[in-house]
Design an enzyme around this catalytic site. Sequence first.
Site, PDB file in Angstrom:
ATOM      1  N   LYS A  54     -41.118 -22.229  -1.405  1.00 22.34           N
ATOM      2  CA  LYS A  54     -42.516 -22.450  -1.800  1.00 22.34           C
ATOM      3  C   LYS A  54     -42.988 -23.811  -1.284  1.00 22.34           C
ATOM      4  O   LYS A  54     -44.117 -23.948  -0.805  1.00 22.34           O
ATOM      5  CB  LYS A  54     -42.657 -22.365  -3.329  1.00 22.34           C
ATOM      6  CG  LYS A  54     -42.572 -20.917  -3.825  1.00 22.34           C
ATOM      7  CD  LYS A  54     -42.402 -20.776  -5.323  1.00 22.34           C
ATOM      8  CE  LYS A  54     -42.202 -19.286  -5.666  1.00 22.34           C
ATOM      9  NZ  LYS A  54     -41.920 -19.021  -7.073  1.00 22.34           N
ATOM     10  N   GLN A  98     -41.192 -22.367 -12.386  1.00 20.86           N
ATOM     11  CA  GLN A  98     -40.306 -21.319 -11.881  1.00 20.86           C
ATOM     12  C   GLN A  98     -39.582 -20.616 -13.028  1.00 20.86           C
ATOM     13  O   GLN A  98     -39.055 -21.259 -13.926  1.00 20.86           O
ATOM     14  CB  GLN A  98     -39.298 -21.938 -10.890  1.00 20.86           C
ATOM     15  CG  GLN A  98     -38.421 -20.930 -10.176  1.00 20.86           C
ATOM     16  CD  GLN A  98     -39.187 -19.985  -9.250  1.00 20.86           C
ATOM     17  OE1 GLN A  98     -40.211 -20.343  -8.672  1.00 20.86           O
ATOM     18  NE2 GLN A  98     -38.702 -18.763  -9.121  1.00 20.86           N
ATOM     19  N   ASP A 121     -49.844 -18.812 -10.775  1.00 20.92           N
ATOM     20  CA  ASP A 121     -48.963 -17.649 -10.943  1.00 20.92           C
ATOM     21  C   ASP A 121     -49.707 -16.494 -11.621  1.00 20.92           C
ATOM     22  O   ASP A 121     -49.231 -15.359 -11.601  1.00 20.92           O
ATOM     23  CB  ASP A 121     -47.782 -18.024 -11.858  1.00 20.92           C
ATOM     24  CG  ASP A 121     -46.475 -18.122 -11.089  1.00 20.92           C
ATOM     25  OD1 ASP A 121     -46.356 -17.431 -10.062  1.00 20.92           O
ATOM     26  OD2 ASP A 121     -45.589 -18.875 -11.524  1.00 20.92           O
TER      27      ASP A 121
END
Length: 286
Positions: A54, A98, A121
Site C-alpha cells: 500500500k 490494517q 477503507d
Amino acid sequence: MQAKIIDGKAVAERIRGELKVRAAEFEKKSGRKSGLAVVLVGADPASQVYVRNKIAGCEQAGINSLAHYLDADTTQDALEALIDKLNADKNVDGILVQLPLPKHLDERRVLSRVAVGKDVDGFHAENAGALMLGEDCLAACTPSGSIELIKSTGVDMAGKNAVVIGRSNIVGKPVALLLLRENCTVTICHSKTQNIAQIAKTADILVAAIGKKEFVTGDMIKPGAIVIDVGINRHEGKLYGDVNFEEAAKLASHITPVPGGVGPMTIVMLLSNTLKAAELSLKAGR
Ligand code: GUN
C-alpha cells in the site's frame, strides 16, 4: 467456451495512470500532497506485506504515505489516541487500520473511531450505512475493485442475476450492495445456504468471497457467466482462489485469475478513495 481472462494488473495500471493525474492536480490546487496514514498493530507477516504494498502504491501515484507501526500489545486507548491525532492532522486525507487487529482490541470501535471523511477503507458504520442507502460514499476497496473489473468486460450489468458467495463485512455484503447499485438482481449465499451449487448456477455474474480454496467448481458455473474470484488461499507455498480456475474457465465468458485478478485492484481503489477524500476536504475548505 474458453473464458477471456480479466487482467487485473492491466486494469489497475490504467486506473493508476488516472490517479497520478488526479494526485498532481490536487497538489497544484491545494499546495500540498494528498496523504494516507497506514496503521499496523503487531507483526502479522501477511499484513506486513499488504502494508508495504500500500505504501509503495502511494509513492507510485504521488500520494504521501505515513506508516505507523505499533506493538502487538498496544492498548485500545493508545490506538484510539493515535487515530484521534490522525483525524486532526490536515496533511492526512485517508486513514487505514490494517486488519486483522490483535484479539484484545475491539475492531468495530477502532474502525468507527476513524473520521467518516477519512475512512478510505469504507468500514466506518456511517459509510457502510451510506452504501446501503445508495448514497455516494467511500466504499470498501476490494468490492469497488471487483465492480471495476466487471465493468472492464463491457457487459451491461443492469438486470443480470448476480450471486455473491460469502457475507463478510469486508467483501460479501458491500459487493452485494454495489451490484445492487448497478441494477443487478442480487443473491447472497453463505455457510448456512442450502443448494449453493444450484443458486450459483443461476448467476450471470458470480462473485466468490468465501475464503476456501477452489470451493467453486465447474458444475456451479452457468455457461457464459462472469466469474470474479476474490479468494486468496495459501497452500503449500502457492496461491489459490475460491474458484477452480481450470474448470470454471471452460464455461465462463470472463474470469479473474488468482493472483493477478482482484488483488491488484484493492490498492488502486484505496488510492482512489484517498484522492476522493482529499478532493472532498479541499472542496469543503477544510
Ligand atoms: N485486511 C485484509 N483486507 C483488508 C482491507 O481491505 N483493509 C484493511 N484495513 N485490512 C485488511
